[in-house]
Design a protein around this motif. Structure first.
Motif, short mmCIF file in Angstrom:
data_model
loop_
_atom_site.label_atom_id
_atom_site.label_comp_id
_atom_site.label_asym_id
_atom_site.label_seq_id
_atom_site.Cartn_x
_atom_site.Cartn_y
_atom_site.Cartn_z
N ILE A 75 0.87 -1.18 0.00
CA ILE A 75 0.00 0.00 0.00
C ILE A 75 0.90 1.23 0.00
CG2 ILE A 75 -1.69 1.35 1.29
CD1 ILE A 75 -2.81 -1.25 2.40
N LEU A 76 0.75 2.05 -1.03
CA LEU A 76 1.49 3.31 -1.13
C LEU A 76 0.50 4.44 -0.82
CD1 LEU A 76 3.49 2.67 -4.44
CD2 LEU A 76 4.04 1.97 -2.09
N ASP A 77 0.78 5.21 0.21
CA ASP A 77 -0.16 6.20 0.72
C ASP A 77 0.32 7.60 0.36
OD1 ASP A 77 -1.92 7.77 2.17
OD2 ASP A 77 -1.79 6.56 4.00
N VAL A 78 -0.37 8.27 -0.58
CA VAL A 78 -0.02 9.65 -0.95
C VAL A 78 -1.13 10.62 -0.54
CG1 VAL A 78 1.53 8.98 -2.81
CG2 VAL A 78 -0.89 9.38 -3.32
N ARG A 79 -1.86 10.28 0.51
CA ARG A 79 -2.83 11.23 1.07
C ARG A 79 -2.08 12.40 1.72
NH1 ARG A 79 -6.25 7.61 5.03
NH2 ARG A 79 -4.16 6.69 5.33
N ASN A 80 -2.70 13.55 1.69
CA ASN A 80 -2.10 14.75 2.28
C ASN A 80 -0.69 14.98 1.75
OD1 ASN A 80 -1.79 17.05 3.84
ND2 ASN A 80 -1.15 15.91 5.66
N ASN A 81 -0.52 14.77 0.47
CA ASN A 81 0.77 14.97 -0.20
C ASN A 81 0.58 16.14 -1.17
OD1 ASN A 81 2.86 14.85 -2.22
ND2 ASN A 81 3.27 12.72 -1.67
N GLY A 82 1.34 17.23 -0.95
CA GLY A 82 1.18 18.44 -1.75
C GLY A 82 1.83 18.39 -3.11
N GLY A 83 2.44 17.26 -3.49
CA GLY A 83 3.02 17.14 -4.82
C GLY A 83 4.50 17.40 -4.83
N GLY A 84 5.00 17.85 -5.97
CA GLY A 84 6.44 18.07 -6.12
C GLY A 84 6.88 17.88 -7.55
N ASP A 85 7.92 17.09 -7.75
CA ASP A 85 8.62 17.03 -9.02
C ASP A 85 8.47 15.65 -9.65
OD1 ASP A 85 10.42 17.24 -11.13
OD2 ASP A 85 11.94 18.26 -9.94
N THR A 86 8.24 15.63 -10.95
CA THR A 86 8.20 14.34 -11.66
C THR A 86 9.54 13.61 -11.56
OG1 THR A 86 8.81 15.44 -13.73
CG2 THR A 86 6.46 15.10 -13.31
#
Length: 407
Positions: free
Chosen positions: A254-265
Motif C-alpha cells: 500500500i502506497l499512501d499519498v494522502r495529504n501529499n502536496g506534490g512536487g517534481d516528476t
C-alpha cells in the motif's frame, strides 16, 4: 521602454521645468513599477495559461478592472493584493501568488473540505493532524458563518468578478476561500449539527508538526505500507528505495499519498520505475499553442533496479492529494501497476510554470501544461478505482482491496 529609461525621462523633465524648459508629465516611480509588472503578469497569463477553454473568465475585462487598481497601489503589499485578485479570477488553486501578506484572504484549499448547501457549507472531510481535526467539528456538520460573517455574502465576495456567465466551479472556489479564513488569524466558525443549537468553534493557528517525507512498516497481515508525504525532495527517492528493500518480500504494497502536496516528476518517476520491467507511458501532456493547445506528447517511465516489485499494489489518495500526488496514482494506474483507492483528489490538472515579476520581484505560478492519463482522460477529472465515501476509513478500504488482489 524599461523602468530605468522612464526614471531618466522623469528626472530630465523635473530638471527642465526648474530651468524654464518644457515641462513633461512626471509619472511616480510606483506607477511605473506596478503598471509594468501588471502588464507582464496579464500578458504572460494571456499567452501561456492553459485552461482558458475550461473557464468562463473574460480576460480583457480583468485587465480593464484591475489595472487601475495596480497603478494606484501605494505599496508592494497593496500591489500584491491586486495580483492575488487577478489570479483568483481564473479560480484555479494551481494559479496563484507564491507570497501573500498576513491579513490577506487564504486560498481556496484549506484543512476543511465542504460542499455548498443552500448558502451553507457542509463538511465533507477534515485533514488529519491539524487544529481543525482536534476541534469539535465532524463530517456532516454545517458551517453557517465564518469570523462573524454569514456564508452566503462571503461566497459572493470571493466569487470572480469577470465571468461571462455563472460557473459552479467558480462558486466552489469562492466557497473554499470563504471557509479558509484570513492569513495569520485564527478562524471562528458558527457550526450547526442536526437539531442541536448552533455553536461557535475557534480554530487556532498551529504550526504543522514536521514528519518524515517517507515512512514505512509491515502491517499485521504481512503487507507493506509506505507513506509518501511529498515528491518535492530528491531524498524521497532514496528513502523509498530503503523502504522497498525492507518490504520487497511483502505479498502486496500500500502506497499512501494522502495529504501529499506534490512536487517534481523527477522524484516520482523513479519510484514508478521500481514496478516495471520495460519502458512504459504513464501520462500525456499538452501546452498552449496560439489560442488553443498543442497536440499530445507522451511522458514515459523507465524501469529501475536493483529489483522490480511485481506483486499487487494499492495507492491511497484523498482530497489533499495534489499535483504530482495526483499524477503518481494516475501514472501507477497507467503503467498497469496499481489500483487507486480513496476519494477524488484536489483536481490540479497541469504542470505549473513559475513567474517572477521583473520590477517588484513578486513570485507566482500558473497552470501551463495540462496532464492526461494514457487514455487522454484529464487528470483533473480523475476518479479512484475504488471510491471511499467521505467520512469512511480510506486505509481500511485499501487493506480490503489489497487483500482481494492478493487472493
Amino acid at each position: 521602454m524599461d523602468r530605468r529609461l522612464l526614471l531618466r525621462a522623469g528626472l530630465a523633465a523635473a530638471v527642465g521645468s526648474t530651468m524654464g524648459g518644457a515641462a513633461w508629465a512626471v509619472e511616480p516611480d510606483r506607477d511605473v513599477t506596478f503598471a509594468g509588472d501588471f502588464d507582464e503578469l496579464w500578458t504572460t497569463l494571456r499567452d501561456r495559461y492553459c485552461f482558458f477553454s475550461e473557464k468562463r473568465t473574460d480576460w480583457d475585462r480583468v485587465r480593464t478592472m484591475y489595472r487601475p487598481m495596480a497603478v494606484q497601489a501605494d505599496s508592494r503589499d497593496a500591489f500584491a493584493a491586486v495580483v492575488g485578485q487577478v489570479m483568483a479570477e481564473l479560480y484555479d488553486p494551481h494559479t496563484s501568488p507564491a507570497e501573500a501578506p498576513a491579513g490577506a484572504q487564504r486560498g481556496a484549499i484549506s484543512d476543511i473540505v465542504v460542499d455548498e448547501q443552500n448558502g451553507r457549507a457542509q463538511i465533507k472531510a477534515i485533514l488529519e493532524d491539524t487544529a481543525a481535526a482536534e476541534a469539535d467539528m465532524r463530517f456532516g456538520d454545517v458551517i453557517l458563518a465564518v469570523d462573524g460573517q454569514s456564508l452566503a455574502p462571503l461566497i459572493q465576495t470571493w466569487t470572480p468578478k469577470c465571468l461571462t456567465s455563472p460557473d459552479p466551479a467558480a462558486t466552489a472556489f469562492a466557497l473554499g476561500r470563504a471557509v479558509a479564513g484570513v492569513r495569520g488569524q485564527s478562524r471562528r466558525y458558527l457550526i450547526a449539527r442536526g437539531d442541536e443549537t448552533a455553536r461557535e468553534i475557534v480554530i487556532p493557528i498551529r504550526p504543522a508538526t514536521p514528519k518524515p517525507n517517507v515512512e514505512w512498516r509491515r502491517l499485521e497481515d504481512g503487507a507493506g505500507y509506505i507513506i509518501i508525504r511529498s515528491f518535492a525532495d530528491d531524498a524521497v527517492t532514496e528513502s523509498f528505495d530503503q523502504a522497498l528493500a525492507e518490504l520487497g518480500d511483502a505479498p502486496g504494497l500500500i502506497l499512501d499519498v494522502r495529504n501529499n502536496g506534490g512536487g517534481d516528476t523527477a522524484v516520482a518517476r523513479p519510484i514508478m520505475g521500481r514496478f516495471i520491467t520495460e519502458t512504459k507511458p504513464y501520462a500525456l501532456m499538452r501546452r498552449r499553442e496560439g489560442q488553443g493547445l498543442s497536440g499530445y506528447w507522451t511522458e514515459t517511465v523507465d524501469p529501475r533496479g536493483p529489483f522490480t516489485y511485481t506483486r499487487p499494489v494499492v495507492v491511497l489518495a484523498d482530497h489533499w492529494s495534489a499535483s504530482m500526488a495526483e499524477g503518481f496514482p494516475m501514472g501507477m494506474r497507467g503503467i498497469g501497476r496499481a489500483t487507486v483507492v480513496g476519494t477524488p483528489m484536489m483536481g490540479l490538472g497541469a504542470a505549473v510554470f513559475p513567474i517572477v515579476l521583473d520590477r517588484t520581484g513578486l513570485r507566482a505560478q500558473y497552470s501551463a501544461e495540462p496532464v492526461y492519463d494514457v487514455n487522454r482522460h484529464p487528470r483533473w477529472l480523475m476518479q479512484p478505482d475504488v471510491a471511499v465515501p467521505d467520512g469512511q476509513d480510506i486505509l481500511a478500504a485499501g487493506r480490503r482491496t489489497l487483500a482481494g488482489l492478493i487472493g
